[in-house]
Write a protein that holds these residues in place. Structure first.
Motif, short mmCIF file in Angstrom:
data_model
loop_
_atom_site.label_atom_id
_atom_site.label_comp_id
_atom_site.label_asym_id
_atom_site.label_seq_id
_atom_site.Cartn_x
_atom_site.Cartn_y
_atom_site.Cartn_z
N VAL A 279 0.85 -1.18 0.00
CA VAL A 279 0.00 0.00 0.00
C VAL A 279 0.89 1.24 0.00
O VAL A 279 1.51 1.57 1.03
CB VAL A 279 -0.94 0.02 1.22
N ALA A 293 -6.85 2.81 3.70
CA ALA A 293 -6.66 1.86 2.59
C ALA A 293 -6.11 0.54 3.11
O ALA A 293 -6.58 -0.55 2.71
CB ALA A 293 -5.72 2.47 1.56
N ALA A 294 -5.12 0.60 4.00
CA ALA A 294 -4.51 -0.63 4.52
C ALA A 294 -5.48 -1.41 5.39
O ALA A 294 -5.56 -2.64 5.31
CB ALA A 294 -3.25 -0.27 5.31
N CYS A 297 -7.95 -3.18 3.23
CA CYS A 297 -7.30 -4.29 2.52
C CYS A 297 -7.19 -5.52 3.42
O CYS A 297 -7.51 -6.64 3.02
CB CYS A 297 -5.93 -3.84 2.04
N GLY A 488 -8.36 -0.09 -0.97
CA GLY A 488 -7.88 -1.21 -0.16
C GLY A 488 -8.64 -2.49 -0.43
O GLY A 488 -8.05 -3.58 -0.53
#
Length: 547
Positions: A279, A293-294, A297, A488
């Motif tokens: 990322v 985002a992480a 994910c 993500g």
């Protein structure tokens, strides 16, 4: 055209007016289903929803135009009348007394009117001065004036009728009659959803055969109310293998999503086999984007994630997302004038690329020189599925050399622009983009050899050949970080076992919207946040649905 084995089983067509007319005509001419049979079935479907909405002893007012949509309405009026339900049928843009009206009516409409009159149905000509009182005397209004035939601003009786109904709603004392539109509300463009001057505001729309484009896109979607897609005998066979251009994911029972839409996980798998996602997100001034985002994910099935970000974000990531590994850089490390530091930074990024199975790049990275250098290194050294979002898209729009690298990238790409980013990528004004969003998304997908999700109230997804419209989601998702959550999610899905990244993109857009709908139920559209959407993803994957 490559099939999508998971998505194709859970999707349906959304059609333009021309596609619907072609299918309708072929059903009659090629398969021999009489038009009167189709019209009767359409009328029965309308009556089904009228009876559900009608109070005991209630009255029905039906406004019928001179085309086949009017014929549907006239047939429905006759069926309700035969069921001893008080009905008034108002002829709009044609009349009983005017002989010229005979030439206005389609043959099917004329036939239905003749039958209705033979049964003694109460049929009157449209009179704007009387419509207000007619509305006050009824409990349900059926709009069967134009259907998918509206392609220009309403005039004459059509305009007057729509205006009177909408005005009466605003000026009404007590409970306004329940409005049901036949096929599509009058005044809505069936291809674009745009309002042609005025448009009926329906509580329900009973649409025949297939979902219409104008019921999907706003403002048409807002005028449609609850949509019922009914089978009247027109099936996809009527397309004669020349199928509509667009589809949408359709899973009515959301609790079935884990079984129907997600590839099966390997019970003997490990964190390495479930995929490693790099990322590349965040910057010195923006830490939230990389975290959201992480987090999305890792919640969406990725086995391992590594966040590559400015060193200023390290403490926040370690505190809020201990599952994530990290690699950090400084803006000075990508200063081309300091060759030693630049070389070290480049080697560290290339090493991180070598570790990964997929890359997310863009959320919050900024558009400064270090962000541009990071993008160049990724595009020149990676041969992995790549999700490009946010600032990555803005850099592509402004830097021709990086745009060229994207076009030449030797692996799969998903790009996720919102409408402003899409406008910059395409070089068109935002207003112009909205009017040509379907064609322009496909054009950009071909240019970049990518799958593109153009994010809007209705997102359009295309790889240049295959095209979908996403109809999940709500306006509460228009909140900071929502796009980071989608990026993500996509990073995990491209490694989940879909047939290709386009199938993952379609699934991702749909799942993101469903998670948004769940977050809206829990927290309200006004108060929901991007992390509420991310949190709802886990509920989807577990089948613990609340929307």
């Amino acid at each position: 055209m490559k099939n999508l084995p998971i998505i194709d089983k859970n999707s349906n067509y959304v059609v333009s007016a021309a596609e619907m007319k072609r299918c309708d005509a072929a059903t009659i001419s090629e398969f021999g289903v009489p038009q009167d049979v189709l019209m009767e079935r359409a009328a029965l479907s309308i009556c089904k929803y009228v009876k559900k909405a009608l109070p005991e002893g209630g009255k029905v007012l039906i406004l019928a135009g001179s085309g086949n949509n009017g014929g549907d309405g006239i047939a429905a009026a006759r069926l309700l009348f035969q069921d001893k339900i008080p009905v008034t049928l108002v002829l709009v843009n044609h009349s009983l007394s005017d002989k010229a009206s005979n030439t206005k009516r389609t043959s099917a409409c004329s036939s239905q009117l003749k039958i209705a009159l033979s049964y003694g149905l109460n049929v009157v000509d449209f009179d704007q001065s009387k419509l207000g009182s007619q509305i006050k005397k009824c409990d349900v209004i059926i709009d069967a004036m134009l259907g998918i035939g509206c392609s220009r601003d309403l005039t004459g009786d059509y305009s007057a009728a729509v205006w009177e109904i909408n005005y009466s709603r605003e000026d009404y004392d007590g409970k306004f009659p329940h409005v049901i539109a036949a096929d599509i509300p009058t005044g809505i463009n069936s291809d674009t959803g745009q309002v042609h001057g005025y448009a009926i505001r329906a509580d329900e729309t009973v649409t025949f055969g297939f979902l219409k484009m104008g019921l999907v896109f706003y403002p048409g979607a807002a005028h449609a109310g609850e949509i019922h897609i009914v089978n009247v005998g027109i099936t996809e066979d009527g397309f004669l293998k020349d199928y509509p251009k667009f589809k949408y994911v359709d899973i009515p029972d959301k609790k079935e999503i884990p079984v129907k839409l997600l590839p099966p996980r390997n019970p003997a798998g490990n964190k390495g086999s479930f995929g490693k996602v790099l990322v590349v997100a965040g910057s010195k001034k923006i830490s939230g984007a990389c975290i959201m985002a992480a987090e999305s994910c890792i919640r969406s099935g990725a086995g391992m994630i590594k966040v590559y970000t400015d060193e200023a974000n390290l403490s926040a990531i370690q505190t809020l997302l201990p599952e994530a590994m990290t690699d950090t850089y400084t803006e000075e490390g990508f200063n081309l004038s300091d060759t030693i530091e630049y070389s070290k930074s480049k080697e560290a990024l290339i090493s991180a690329i070598g570790w990964a199975d997929a890359i997310i790049c863009g959320p919050g990275i900024g558009i400064n020189n270090s962000a541009k250098e990071i993008m160049k290194i990724i595009l020149q050294n990676a041969v992995l599925p790549l999700i490009l979002d946010a600032d990555a898209l803005n850099i592509i729009s402004s830097e021709k050399d990086i745009r060229d690298l994207v076009c030449a990238y030797n692996a799969d790409i998903i790009m996720t622009p919102h409408l402003a980013e899409f406008s910059r990528l395409s070089g068109k004004d935002i207003h112009d983009c909205r009017t040509c969003i379907m064609d322009e998304t496909a054009r950009l997908a071909k240019e970049f050899h990518a799958s593109i999700i153009c994010k809007d109230a209705r997102s359009v997804i295309s790889d240049g050949e295959r095209n979908f419209i996403n109809i999940s989601g709500n306006d509460g998702m228009a909140t900071a970080g929502s796009g980071d959550v989608l990026a993500g999610l996509l990073g995990a899905l491209v490694l989940s076992g879909y047939s290709d990244v386009f199938e993952a993109a379609v699934a991702g857009a749909y799942l993101h919207g469903v998670a948004g709908d769940m977050a809206a139920v829990k927290h309200g559209r006004q108060g929901m946040t991007a992390r509420d959407i991310s949190g709802s993803l886990r509920d989807i994957f577990s089948g613990n649905m609340s929307c």
